[in-house]
Enzyme design. Structure first.
Site, PDB file in Angstrom:
ATOM      1  N   GLN A  34      -1.012  -3.892  12.033  1.00  0.00           N
ATOM      2  CA  GLN A  34      -1.492  -2.575  12.486  1.00  0.00           C
ATOM      3  C   GLN A  34      -2.691  -2.772  13.414  1.00  0.00           C
ATOM      4  O   GLN A  34      -3.285  -3.855  13.445  1.00  0.00           O
ATOM      5  CB  GLN A  34      -1.914  -1.741  11.265  1.00  0.00           C
ATOM      6  N   GLY A 142       3.304  -4.086  -0.942  1.00  0.00           N
ATOM      7  CA  GLY A 142       3.271  -3.538  -2.295  1.00  0.00           C
ATOM      8  C   GLY A 142       4.649  -3.273  -2.880  1.00  0.00           C
ATOM      9  O   GLY A 142       4.868  -3.433  -4.087  1.00  0.00           O
ATOM     10  N   ASP A 159      -3.391   3.075  -2.871  1.00  0.00           N
ATOM     11  CA  ASP A 159      -4.387   3.509  -1.884  1.00  0.00           C
ATOM     12  C   ASP A 159      -3.896   3.065  -0.513  1.00  0.00           C
ATOM     13  O   ASP A 159      -4.393   2.106   0.089  1.00  0.00           O
ATOM     14  CB  ASP A 159      -5.740   2.872  -2.211  1.00  0.00           C
ATOM     15  N   PRO A 166       3.196   0.212   8.179  1.00  0.00           N
ATOM     16  CA  PRO A 166       3.338  -0.554   6.930  1.00  0.00           C
ATOM     17  C   PRO A 166       3.253   0.319   5.682  1.00  0.00           C
ATOM     18  O   PRO A 166       3.810  -0.005   4.647  1.00  0.00           O
ATOM     19  CB  PRO A 166       2.182  -1.561   7.006  1.00  0.00           C
TER      20      PRO A 166
HETATM   21  N1  SAM Z   1      -8.181   5.888   1.857  1.00  0.00           N
HETATM   22  C1  SAM Z   1      -7.248   5.690   2.936  1.00  0.00           C
HETATM   23  C2  SAM Z   1      -6.323   6.851   3.069  1.00  0.00           C
HETATM   24  O1  SAM Z   1      -6.276   7.671   2.168  1.00  0.00           O
HETATM   25  O2  SAM Z   1      -5.671   6.924   4.118  1.00  0.00           O
HETATM   26  C3  SAM Z   1      -6.510   4.398   2.733  1.00  0.00           C
HETATM   27  C4  SAM Z   1      -7.450   3.268   2.826  1.00  0.00           C
HETATM   28  S1  SAM Z   1      -6.886   1.662   2.759  1.00  0.00           S
HETATM   29  C5  SAM Z   1      -7.683   1.075   4.155  1.00  0.00           C
HETATM   30  C6  SAM Z   1      -5.168   1.650   3.166  1.00  0.00           C
HETATM   31  C7  SAM Z   1      -4.654   0.230   3.019  1.00  0.00           C
HETATM   32  O3  SAM Z   1      -3.252   0.184   2.766  1.00  0.00           O
HETATM   33  C8  SAM Z   1      -4.878  -0.655   4.259  1.00  0.00           C
HETATM   34  O4  SAM Z   1      -5.743  -1.705   3.924  1.00  0.00           O
HETATM   35  C9  SAM Z   1      -3.476  -1.167   4.622  1.00  0.00           C
HETATM   36  O5  SAM Z   1      -3.489  -2.471   5.138  1.00  0.00           O
HETATM   37  C10 SAM Z   1      -2.794  -1.074   3.273  1.00  0.00           C
HETATM   38  N2  SAM Z   1      -1.325  -1.040   3.315  1.00  0.00           N
HETATM   39  C11 SAM Z   1      -0.530  -0.330   4.151  1.00  0.00           C
HETATM   40  N3  SAM Z   1       0.776  -0.548   3.872  1.00  0.00           N
HETATM   41  C12 SAM Z   1       0.810  -1.414   2.807  1.00  0.00           C
HETATM   42  C13 SAM Z   1       1.866  -2.006   2.047  1.00  0.00           C
HETATM   43  N4  SAM Z   1       3.151  -1.729   2.336  1.00  0.00           N
HETATM   44  N5  SAM Z   1       1.539  -2.836   1.026  1.00  0.00           N
HETATM   45  C14 SAM Z   1       0.238  -3.099   0.740  1.00  0.00           C
HETATM   46  N6  SAM Z   1      -0.818  -2.586   1.432  1.00  0.00           N
HETATM   47  C15 SAM Z   1      -0.523  -1.737   2.455  1.00  0.00           C
END
Ligand code: SAM
Length: 287
Positions: A34, A142, A159, A166
């Site tokens: 990303q 995940g 989260d 992703p």
């Molecule tokens: N609080 C934020 C919101 O509500 O939008 C989310 C914060 S956190 C930064 C989101 C995280 O999800 C990111 O670090 C991203 O890399 C992770 N992420 C996205 N898709 C994912 C997946 N399929 N498996 C694991 N982590 C993932």
């Protein structure tokens, strides 16, 4: 806005959105998964965005991170094993570890660079949590982790980013099926589920997809200033039908025993946050 300043225009909605004046770019890179940018803004402090969508800011992160952790932990009453999906900024991990009865936290984050850059430029989010002896960090998608996991957890927190890129896999039936298989009998699953006024279809889709696998499916909310458009909804699912509606006296007793200082969460907010606007309730019922 002064013409010499550059702004980040959030791209979540095609015809409306918020802008952040960028006072200083601290990091910007197209990672394997990303686009990641971390920058300074006079109003919100240090801000992180992924694929043009605001993820977290120094100023208001406490609302979201407290509500995604203390609500399920104090509703459950004896959380020992936690799984966090996503959460690369470390705010969820920090708040979970404030509960001393928690014995282990596994965090499954797809993008190592988010963890690395947030530790460097948003150090107060994780506040050392990534190095805590109870924390185990796994870099993986995940949905794959829960599909292959043989462990059981008391609490699973998703989260994730929005269901674009992703994050999309974390709003699918295979993911929810995997979560249901990885929860203990009184376990709780919570997930960020978008701003209901703007993303009501997300609430409906999640309700429909969770219902076949859990005895109790619901939502709760909080107003997170930089998740624009109104209240942020959090999905709730459990095999236990009672723990979503604990009394305020029991929650207050547990909150006192937890001895944690919060800035948003309190027992009154806990019991009130499950009350949803009529349009959200009707959307869930019609899902
Ligand atoms: N609080 C934020 C919101 O509500 O939008 C989310 C914060 S956190 C930064 C989101 C995280 O999800 C990111 O670090 C991203 O890399 C992770 N992420 C996205 N898709 C994912 C997946 N399929 N498996 C694991 N982590 C993932």
């Amino acid at each position: 806005m002064k013409q010499d300043k550059v702004a980040l225009l959030e791209t979540l909605y095609p015809s409306w959105g918020q802008q952040f004046v960028i006072d200083e770019v601290l990091f910007e890179h197209q990672t394997e998964h990303q686009h990641l940018v971390i920058f300074k803004n006079a109003q919100w402090g240090t801000v992180m965005a992924l694929d043009g969508i605001i993820q977290t800011t120094e100023k208001d992160e406490f609302v979201y991170h407290e509500m995604m952790t203390h609500v399920p932990i104090l509703a459950h009453g004896s959380v020992r094993k936690v799984l966090i999906i996503g959460g690369g900024d470390g705010g969820i991990l920090r708040e979970v570890l404030r509960h001393t009865e928690v014995e282990s936290v596994t965090q499954v984050e797809i993008d190592q660079q988010v963890i690395d850059m947030c530790q460097r430029y948003l150090p107060n989010h994780s506040a050392g949590a990534f190095d805590h002896p109870k924390a185990q960090i796994v870099i993986s998608d995940g949905v794959d982790f829960v599909a292959e996991c043989n462990e059981k957890f008391d609490l699973i927190i998703s989260d994730s980013t929005d269901p674009i890129g992703p994050g999309e896999s974390l709003f699918t039936t295979p993911f929810y099926q995997g979560v249901a298989d990885c929860l203990n009998k009184d376990g709780i699953f919570v997930a960020q589920n978008g701003v209901s006024f703007m993303q009501l279809d997300e609430v409906q889709t999640t309700a429909k997809r969770l219902q076949p696998y859990f005895a109790d499916v619901g939502f709760y909310s909080a107003a997170v200033p930089t998740y624009v458009g109104g209240i942020m909804t959090f999905a709730w699912a459990s095999h236990n039908t009672d723990i979503r509606s604990q009394s305020i006296d029991l929650i207050a007793e547990r909150f006192e025993q937890a001895a944690i200082n919060t800035r948003y969460y309190n027992p009154g907010i806990h019991t009130a946050c499950f009350a949803l606007p009529q349009y959200v309730q009707e959307a869930i019922q019609s899902s």
